[in-house]
Motif scaffolding. Structure first.
Motif, PDB file in Angstrom:
ATOM      1  N   LEU A 188       0.810  -1.218   0.000  1.00  0.00           N
ATOM      2  CA  LEU A 188       0.000   0.000   0.000  1.00  0.00           C
ATOM      3  C   LEU A 188       0.842   1.267   0.000  1.00  0.00           C
ATOM      4  CD1 LEU A 188      -2.887  -0.990   2.433  1.00  0.00           C
ATOM      5  CD2 LEU A 188      -2.887  -0.985  -0.055  1.00  0.00           C
ATOM      6  N   ALA A 189       2.047   1.209   0.516  1.00  0.00           N
ATOM      7  CA  ALA A 189       2.915   2.392   0.519  1.00  0.00           C
ATOM      8  C   ALA A 189       3.446   2.671  -0.878  1.00  0.00           C
ATOM      9  CB  ALA A 189       4.073   2.205   1.499  1.00  0.00           C
ATOM     10  N   LYS A 190       3.567   1.651  -1.690  1.00  0.00           N
ATOM     11  CA  LYS A 190       3.980   1.760  -3.094  1.00  0.00           C
ATOM     12  C   LYS A 190       5.229   2.615  -3.284  1.00  0.00           C
ATOM     13  CE  LYS A 190      -0.623   0.978  -4.810  1.00  0.00           C
ATOM     14  NZ  LYS A 190      -1.784   1.528  -5.444  1.00  0.00           N
ATOM     15  N   GLY A 191       6.177   2.514  -2.363  1.00  0.00           N
ATOM     16  CA  GLY A 191       7.428   3.239  -2.498  1.00  0.00           C
ATOM     17  C   GLY A 191       7.325   4.734  -2.292  1.00  0.00           C
ATOM     18  N   ARG A 192       6.239   5.217  -1.768  1.00  0.00           N
ATOM     19  CA  ARG A 192       6.090   6.669  -1.546  1.00  0.00           C
ATOM     20  C   ARG A 192       6.968   7.121  -0.392  1.00  0.00           C
ATOM     21  NH1 ARG A 192       0.270   5.392  -2.238  1.00  0.00           N
ATOM     22  NH2 ARG A 192      -0.370   6.288  -4.210  1.00  0.00           N
ATOM     23  N   PHE A 193       7.290   8.401  -0.391  1.00  0.00           N
ATOM     24  CA  PHE A 193       8.002   8.998   0.730  1.00  0.00           C
ATOM     25  C   PHE A 193       7.066   9.057   1.932  1.00  0.00           C
ATOM     26  CE2 PHE A 193      10.222  10.981  -2.919  1.00  0.00           C
ATOM     27  CZ  PHE A 193      11.486  10.493  -2.651  1.00  0.00           C
ATOM     28  N   THR A 194       7.637   8.964   3.125  1.00  0.00           N
ATOM     29  CA  THR A 194       6.842   8.984   4.344  1.00  0.00           C
ATOM     30  C   THR A 194       5.986  10.238   4.440  1.00  0.00           C
ATOM     31  OG1 THR A 194       8.557   7.719   5.460  1.00  0.00           O
ATOM     32  CG2 THR A 194       6.939   8.801   6.858  1.00  0.00           C
ATOM     33  N   LEU A 195       6.564  11.386   4.103  1.00  0.00           N
ATOM     34  CA  LEU A 195       5.848  12.654   4.227  1.00  0.00           C
ATOM     35  C   LEU A 195       4.621  12.707   3.308  1.00  0.00           C
ATOM     36  CD1 LEU A 195       5.764  15.431   5.552  1.00  0.00           C
ATOM     37  CD2 LEU A 195       7.216  16.267   3.710  1.00  0.00           C
ATOM     38  N   THR A 196       4.807  12.348   2.043  1.00  0.00           N
ATOM     39  CA  THR A 196       3.672  12.415   1.116  1.00  0.00           C
ATOM     40  C   THR A 196       2.620  11.361   1.455  1.00  0.00           C
ATOM     41  OG1 THR A 196       4.849  11.037  -0.496  1.00  0.00           O
ATOM     42  CG2 THR A 196       4.972  13.427  -0.785  1.00  0.00           C
ATOM     43  N   LEU A 197       3.054  10.199   1.916  1.00  0.00           N
ATOM     44  CA  LEU A 197       2.105   9.163   2.304  1.00  0.00           C
ATOM     45  C   LEU A 197       1.299   9.602   3.524  1.00  0.00           C
ATOM     46  CD1 LEU A 197       0.949   6.340   1.883  1.00  0.00           C
ATOM     47  CD2 LEU A 197       2.856   5.448   3.233  1.00  0.00           C
ATOM     48  N   SER A 198       1.954  10.206   4.503  1.00  0.00           N
ATOM     49  CA  SER A 198       1.224  10.656   5.695  1.00  0.00           C
ATOM     50  C   SER A 198       0.265  11.805   5.353  1.00  0.00           C
ATOM     51  CB  SER A 198       2.181  11.056   6.818  1.00  0.00           C
ATOM     52  OG  SER A 198       2.967  12.151   6.453  1.00  0.00           O
ATOM     53  N   TRP A 199       0.647  12.691   4.427  1.00  0.00           N
ATOM     54  CA  TRP A 199      -0.279  13.752   3.993  1.00  0.00           C
ATOM     55  C   TRP A 199      -1.514  13.142   3.345  1.00  0.00           C
ATOM     56  CZ3 TRP A 199       3.732  17.348   1.215  1.00  0.00           C
ATOM     57  CH2 TRP A 199       4.377  18.131   2.175  1.00  0.00           C
ATOM     58  N   PHE A 200      -1.293  12.160   2.466  1.00  0.00           N
ATOM     59  CA  PHE A 200      -2.408  11.500   1.800  1.00  0.00           C
ATOM     60  C   PHE A 200      -3.333  10.827   2.814  1.00  0.00           C
ATOM     61  CE2 PHE A 200      -4.246   7.606   0.046  1.00  0.00           C
ATOM     62  CZ  PHE A 200      -4.989   8.133  -1.002  1.00  0.00           C
ATOM     63  N   LEU A 201      -2.748  10.114   3.760  1.00  0.00           N
ATOM     64  CA  LEU A 201      -3.561   9.429   4.773  1.00  0.00           C
ATOM     65  C   LEU A 201      -4.314  10.422   5.646  1.00  0.00           C
ATOM     66  CD1 LEU A 201      -1.029   6.637   5.778  1.00  0.00           C
ATOM     67  CD2 LEU A 201      -3.154   6.352   4.478  1.00  0.00           C
ATOM     68  N   LYS A 202      -3.673  11.527   5.997  1.00  0.00           N
ATOM     69  CA  LYS A 202      -4.331  12.549   6.821  1.00  0.00           C
ATOM     70  C   LYS A 202      -5.500  13.165   6.073  1.00  0.00           C
ATOM     71  CE  LYS A 202      -5.144  15.686   9.920  1.00  0.00           C
ATOM     72  NZ  LYS A 202      -6.576  15.716   9.975  1.00  0.00           N
ATOM     73  N   ASP A 203      -5.320  13.440   4.786  1.00  0.00           N
ATOM     74  CA  ASP A 203      -6.390  14.062   4.000  1.00  0.00           C
ATOM     75  C   ASP A 203      -7.564  13.125   3.752  1.00  0.00           C
ATOM     76  OD1 ASP A 203      -4.998  16.421   3.863  1.00  0.00           O
ATOM     77  OD2 ASP A 203      -4.233  16.091   1.829  1.00  0.00           O
ATOM     78  N   HIS A 204      -7.308  11.836   3.680  1.00  0.00           N
ATOM     79  CA  HIS A 204      -8.355  10.921   3.256  1.00  0.00           C
ATOM     80  C   HIS A 204      -8.810   9.901   4.295  1.00  0.00           C
ATOM     81  CE1 HIS A 204      -8.063  12.446  -0.818  1.00  0.00           C
ATOM     82  NE2 HIS A 204      -6.751  12.372  -0.695  1.00  0.00           N
ATOM     83  N   TYR A 205      -7.940   9.503   5.222  1.00  0.00           N
ATOM     84  CA  TYR A 205      -8.306   8.376   6.080  1.00  0.00           C
ATOM     85  C   TYR A 205      -8.082   8.570   7.570  1.00  0.00           C
ATOM     86  CZ  TYR A 205      -8.477   5.990   1.622  1.00  0.00           C
ATOM     87  OH  TYR A 205      -8.787   5.643   0.350  1.00  0.00           O
ATOM     88  N   ALA A 206      -7.027   9.237   7.968  1.00  0.00           N
ATOM     89  CA  ALA A 206      -6.680   9.333   9.387  1.00  0.00           C
ATOM     90  C   ALA A 206      -7.397  10.496  10.056  1.00  0.00           C
ATOM     91  CB  ALA A 206      -5.170   9.493   9.538  1.00  0.00           C
ATOM     92  N   THR A 207      -7.537  10.377  11.372  1.00  0.00           N
ATOM     93  CA  THR A 207      -8.233  11.428  12.112  1.00  0.00           C
ATOM     94  C   THR A 207      -7.297  12.501  12.645  1.00  0.00           C
ATOM     95  OG1 THR A 207      -8.085  10.136  14.149  1.00  0.00           O
ATOM     96  CG2 THR A 207     -10.083   9.874  12.829  1.00  0.00           C
ATOM     97  N   SER A 208      -5.989  12.232  12.630  1.00  0.00           N
ATOM     98  CA  SER A 208      -5.028  13.231  13.107  1.00  0.00           C
ATOM     99  C   SER A 208      -3.701  13.059  12.372  1.00  0.00           C
ATOM    100  CB  SER A 208      -4.794  13.081  14.611  1.00  0.00           C
ATOM    101  OG  SER A 208      -4.042  11.912  14.871  1.00  0.00           O
TER     102      SER A 208
END
Length: 102
Positions: free
Chosen positions: A42-62
């Motif tokens: 699921l991480a598909k080789g993404r950078f940690t920062l961009t992956l966490s931004w994506f998760l924050k915008d779409h799935y995570a609560t914080s």
């Protein structure tokens, strides 16, 4: 009667983070496992920062839970194991060993 109505309307709703204190694996199990059977890939080789931004915008609560989930997904992001060769399948040919002359 007016005092009771004003007390009821004056209560403040307190927001709480339902993800607080959960491990990244638990965050995946609670929020992602419905659609994704495994966290692998699921991480598909993404950078940690961009992956966490994506998760924050779409799935995570914080931001904290998004960062934890991103780190978890990257830690398990490895290629799937190679399939074993089927019997009778062609094996790659190796060049012949050179003959030593005497």
């Amino acid at each position: 009667m007016v005092l009771g109505a004003s007390i009821l309307t004056a209560t403040v709703a307190v927001a709480q983070n339902l993800d607080a204190g959960k491990s990244p694996a638990r965050l995946f199990a609670d929020g992602c496992a419905t659609c994704h059977r495994s966290p692998r890939g699921l991480a598909k080789g993404r950078f940690t920062l961009t992956l966490s931004w994506f998760l924050k915008d779409h799935y995570a609560t914080s931001s904290d839970s998004a960062k934890a989930l991103a780190a978890y997904l990257q830690s398990v992001d490895e290629p799937p194991p190679r399939a074993a060769a089927k019997p009778g399948a062609k094996q790659p040919r190796r060049p012949p060993t050179p003959v030593q002359s005497q």
